[in-house]
Design an enzyme around this catalytic site. Structure first.
Site, PDB file in Angstrom:
ATOM      1  N   ASP A   1       5.193   7.995   7.234  1.00  0.00           N
ATOM      2  CA  ASP A   1       3.948   7.562   7.886  1.00  0.00           C
ATOM      3  C   ASP A   1       4.078   7.412   9.398  1.00  0.00           C
ATOM      4  O   ASP A   1       3.084   7.156  10.079  1.00  0.00           O
ATOM      5  CB  ASP A   1       3.518   6.183   7.343  1.00  0.00           C
ATOM      6  CG  ASP A   1       3.017   6.255   5.924  1.00  0.00           C
ATOM      7  OD1 ASP A   1       2.822   7.376   5.420  1.00  0.00           O
ATOM      8  OD2 ASP A   1       2.810   5.181   5.316  1.00  0.00           O
TER       9      ASP A   1
ATOM     10  N   LYS B   1      -2.506   0.623   9.641  1.00  0.00           N
ATOM     11  CA  LYS B   1      -3.358   1.760   9.235  1.00  0.00           C
ATOM     12  C   LYS B   1      -3.910   1.503   7.847  1.00  0.00           C
ATOM     13  O   LYS B   1      -3.326   0.730   7.065  1.00  0.00           O
ATOM     14  CB  LYS B   1      -2.586   3.081   9.264  1.00  0.00           C
ATOM     15  CG  LYS B   1      -1.365   3.183   8.314  1.00  0.00           C
ATOM     16  CD  LYS B   1      -1.684   3.553   6.879  1.00  0.00           C
ATOM     17  CE  LYS B   1      -0.460   3.609   5.972  1.00  0.00           C
ATOM     18  NZ  LYS B   1      -0.746   3.501   4.549  1.00  0.00           N
TER      19      LYS B   1
HETATM   20  O1  C5P Z   1       9.020   8.124   3.829  1.00  0.00           O
HETATM   21  P1  C5P Z   1       9.074   6.730   3.319  1.00  0.00           P
HETATM   22  O2  C5P Z   1      10.359   6.042   3.669  1.00  0.00           O
HETATM   23  O3  C5P Z   1       7.891   5.922   3.661  1.00  0.00           O
HETATM   24  O4  C5P Z   1       9.051   6.845   1.743  1.00  0.00           O
HETATM   25  C1  C5P Z   1       9.479   5.820   0.891  1.00  0.00           C
HETATM   26  C2  C5P Z   1       9.556   6.358  -0.520  1.00  0.00           C
HETATM   27  O5  C5P Z   1       8.217   6.566  -1.032  1.00  0.00           O
HETATM   28  C3  C5P Z   1      10.238   7.705  -0.680  1.00  0.00           C
HETATM   29  O6  C5P Z   1      11.608   7.558  -0.854  1.00  0.00           O
HETATM   30  C4  C5P Z   1       9.576   8.259  -1.926  1.00  0.00           C
HETATM   31  O7  C5P Z   1      10.134   7.685  -3.074  1.00  0.00           O
HETATM   32  C5  C5P Z   1       8.158   7.734  -1.834  1.00  0.00           C
HETATM   33  N1  C5P Z   1       7.239   8.700  -1.213  1.00  0.00           N
HETATM   34  C6  C5P Z   1       6.826   9.812  -1.938  1.00  0.00           C
HETATM   35  N2  C5P Z   1       5.973  10.709  -1.359  1.00  0.00           N
HETATM   36  C7  C5P Z   1       5.510  10.516  -0.101  1.00  0.00           C
HETATM   37  C8  C5P Z   1       5.901   9.384   0.653  1.00  0.00           C
HETATM   38  C9  C5P Z   1       6.766   8.493   0.058  1.00  0.00           C
HETATM   39  O8  C5P Z   1       7.221  10.013  -3.083  1.00  0.00           O
HETATM   40  N3  C5P Z   1       4.645  11.412   0.419  1.00  0.00           N
END
Ligand code: C5P
Length: 281
Positions: A133, A9
């Site tokens: 995501d 994406k």
């Molecule tokens: O949800 P995901 O595992 O992709 O997120 C990885 C890290 O990225 C989270 O632990 C957070 O630190 C950061 N993040 C964030 N805000 C989001 C998505 C991710 O701060 N909307």
């Protein structure tokens, strides 16, 4: 054995709205799947097993594919086991959602192989437990996403568009990029309403609020963006938390010859109730 395409994406725009008390950030972002993608080959087996064409990727329980398998088995109380091979083409730590796409594709595959007939909306709801995501990939490939990314508003497909992905050597860690954001105040709801309107009317806007912290961590990425932008109206934007860029419509001329990978791509969408298919010319 089933073979499922697992697309990357890009974020056509990505606005960071506010910092939340749970450490995540609220976003306003237009997501689009593209023809660059991996392949997941899946079959029922006697134990859960993952192999991968890229030896840099862990194939243990930390891999999002196996997290998706574990989630599916937990939610459906299934005793099935899955033998999975991941043929990797999406660059890692690139902001292209490769791991999230693989997880969504694995959930889809588990559902298909076990004939569990879990509705796509339910798979989408479950999938946010794997990562912010992942739910997006259960849209049809174009969606406006809010919350930490898991609130997905599906949109009609955008007009066909070609693009190039430029991936410099070395990736960026998503948590590190978010941590570097210097967030003083939340974005006005009026601005967010404008983002929604923009998506509804298919008016284009291309930007990424995560470029600033990413460029602070790796200043050479700003230099790369500048070198890719030949004219002011060229669209060259970092995807997600980087380190890749997408360049819309025009093949970028890379003045620095080494240290980059260049992937031609197109927007793609899936035709419900099918999963995504590889792009065919
Ligand atoms: O949800 P995901 O595992 O992709 O997120 C990885 C890290 O990225 C989270 O632990 C957070 O630190 C950061 N993040 C964030 N805000 C989001 C998505 C991710 O701060 N909307």
């Amino acid at each position: 054995m089933i073979h499922l395409f697992s697309p990357a994406k890009i974020n056509l725009f990505l606005r960071v709205i506010s910092k939340r008390s749970d450490g995540f950030h609220n976003l306003s972002s237009l997501f689009q799947t593209i023809s660059l993608g991996d392949t997941l080959s899946m079959a029922l087996g006697s134990q859960d097993e993952l192999t991968c064409s890229d030896s840099r990727l862990a194939t243990d329980a930390s891999n999002l594919v196996l997290k998706a398998v574990a989630l599916f088995k937990q939610k459906t109380s299934s005793n099935a086991h899955f033998k999975i091979h991941l043929e990797k083409h999406i660059p890692i730590q690139a902001g292209l959602g490769g791991g999230s796409s693989n997880a969504a594709t694995a959930l889809w595959g588990c559902n298909q192989l076990t004939n569990a007939q879990i509705p796509v909306e339910v798979l989408q709801k479950w999938s946010h437990e794997i990562g912010s995501d992942v739910p997006f990939f259960f849209s049809e490939g174009t969606a406006y996403c809010e919350g930490r990314g898991e609130i997905v508003h599906s949109l009609p497909s955008l007009p066909e568009r070609s693009l190039w992905i430029v991936k410099p050597q070395g990736g960026l860690s998503t948590p590190e990029v978010f941590r570097r954001l210097n967030f003083s105040h939340a974005v006005s709801p009026l601005v967010v309403a404008e983002d929604r309107n923009c998506c509804k009317n298919q008016t284009s806007q291309y930007f990424n609020d995560l470029e600033k912290p990413a460029f602070e961590i790796r200043p050479e990425l700003l230099a790369l963006k500048m070198s890719l932008m030949k004219k002011d109206d060229d669209v060259v934007v970092m995807s997600g938390s980087g380190s890749s860029f997408f360049c819309l419509d025009k093949e970028p001329i890379l003045s620095l010859k080494e240290g980059f990978s260049l992937f031609p791509a197109h927007y793609i969408n899936r035709q419900s109730p099918q999963w995504y298919l590889p792009y065919e010319l």
